[in-house]
Design a protein around this motif. Sequence first.
Motif, PDB file in Angstrom:
ATOM      1  N   LEU A 174     -33.890 -42.183   0.695  1.00 21.02           N
ATOM      2  CA  LEU A 174     -33.537 -41.055   1.557  1.00 21.02           C
ATOM      3  C   LEU A 174     -34.584 -40.865   2.650  1.00 21.02           C
ATOM      4  O   LEU A 174     -34.258 -40.717   3.832  1.00 21.02           O
ATOM      5  CB  LEU A 174     -33.403 -39.779   0.728  1.00 21.02           C
ATOM      6  CG  LEU A 174     -33.215 -38.472   1.514  1.00 21.02           C
ATOM      7  CD1 LEU A 174     -31.943 -38.522   2.355  1.00 21.02           C
ATOM      8  CD2 LEU A 174     -33.166 -37.275   0.569  1.00 21.02           C
ATOM      9  N   GLU A 189     -32.172 -32.838   0.089  1.00 17.47           N
ATOM     10  CA  GLU A 189     -31.851 -32.935  -1.334  1.00 17.47           C
ATOM     11  C   GLU A 189     -31.311 -31.599  -1.857  1.00 17.47           C
ATOM     12  O   GLU A 189     -30.311 -31.561  -2.592  1.00 17.47           O
ATOM     13  CB  GLU A 189     -33.093 -33.347  -2.124  1.00 17.47           C
ATOM     14  CG  GLU A 189     -33.548 -34.774  -1.861  1.00 17.47           C
ATOM     15  CD  GLU A 189     -34.957 -35.026  -2.381  1.00 17.47           C
ATOM     16  OE1 GLU A 189     -35.441 -34.237  -3.206  1.00 17.47           O
ATOM     17  OE2 GLU A 189     -35.572 -36.013  -1.928  1.00 17.47           O
ATOM     18  N   ILE A 244     -27.749 -30.938  -0.327  1.00 18.49           N
ATOM     19  CA  ILE A 244     -26.698 -31.719  -0.982  1.00 18.49           C
ATOM     20  C   ILE A 244     -26.383 -31.146  -2.359  1.00 18.49           C
ATOM     21  O   ILE A 244     -25.210 -31.027  -2.753  1.00 18.49           O
ATOM     22  CB  ILE A 244     -27.130 -33.201  -1.082  1.00 18.49           C
ATOM     23  CG1 ILE A 244     -27.174 -33.823   0.323  1.00 18.49           C
ATOM     24  CG2 ILE A 244     -26.188 -33.991  -1.984  1.00 18.49           C
ATOM     25  CD1 ILE A 244     -27.897 -35.152   0.383  1.00 18.49           C
ATOM     26  N   ASP A 254     -20.860 -36.488   2.961  1.00 14.56           N
ATOM     27  CA  ASP A 254     -21.576 -37.760   2.888  1.00 14.56           C
ATOM     28  C   ASP A 254     -22.956 -37.644   3.508  1.00 14.56           C
ATOM     29  O   ASP A 254     -23.163 -36.885   4.463  1.00 14.56           O
ATOM     30  CB  ASP A 254     -20.780 -38.864   3.582  1.00 14.56           C
ATOM     31  CG  ASP A 254     -20.626 -38.608   5.079  1.00 14.56           C
ATOM     32  OD1 ASP A 254     -21.253 -39.332   5.877  1.00 14.56           O
ATOM     33  OD2 ASP A 254     -19.912 -37.650   5.447  1.00 14.56           O
ATOM     34  N   LEU A 255     -23.911 -38.395   2.968  1.00 15.96           N
ATOM     35  CA  LEU A 255     -25.304 -38.294   3.388  1.00 15.96           C
ATOM     36  C   LEU A 255     -25.484 -38.614   4.856  1.00 15.96           C
ATOM     37  O   LEU A 255     -26.170 -37.886   5.583  1.00 15.96           O
ATOM     38  CB  LEU A 255     -26.176 -39.217   2.536  1.00 15.96           C
ATOM     39  CG  LEU A 255     -27.659 -39.266   2.928  1.00 15.96           C
ATOM     40  CD1 LEU A 255     -28.299 -37.888   2.800  1.00 15.96           C
ATOM     41  CD2 LEU A 255     -28.400 -40.289   2.086  1.00 15.96           C
TER      42      LEU A 255
END
Length: 213
Positions: free
Chosen positions: A6, A34, A37, A50-51
């Motif tokens: 990440l 983090e 999410i 989605d990241l």
Amino acid sequence: MTNAVLHAQLRSACLSLKHPITDEQITALGTYLELFIKWNKVYNLSAIRDLEGIIVKHLLDSLVVAPLIEGQRFIDVGTGGGLPGIPLAICFPDRHFTLLDSAGKKTRFLFQVKQTLSLDNVQIENCRVETHQPETLYDGVISRAFASLKDMTDGCHHLIHENGVFWAMKGVFPDHELSEIEKHYKVENSFPLQVPGLNEQRCLVVLKKEKPI
């Protein structure tokens, strides 16, 4: 996804910005993502899941204005999950950011972020904008989620001092919205924005109240 992966993605993305970001700030931005999410699964902070979308359409979309904003005290109105306020507060630890939102679940998330990252330069307000009466007026109101420029200027005029400005983050240049605002507001500047990895129009419109002659 591991923290290392990440953070590597974040570092790569932030290199394309026009504002320098330290390794410590990359780590803090990664921790924020983090938390975002994790809480997004329950609190619906964003429709984006989605990241890559979160990094580009939220994080980079917030940080792209970093080289442009001026002042020491800002209020992010309708901050939602802390955008753009949290990323900007991480990048500018010497500036103060008030994050205002009327949704209690979102401000609970923001309190968690503030505590986790020890963001002493962040103040969180869970209220409607018209009820917020700051002891010290702000240099600027910033927002990327307000309905219109008229709503922004009408609803937030009491928050800034006489030389304060409105920093409105928009998609396409808002010609129609500008035609609706009160005549004593003028466009002091406007900047086209290029968000890395995003093929969509973005701009920053800077509004200021004209002083009577």
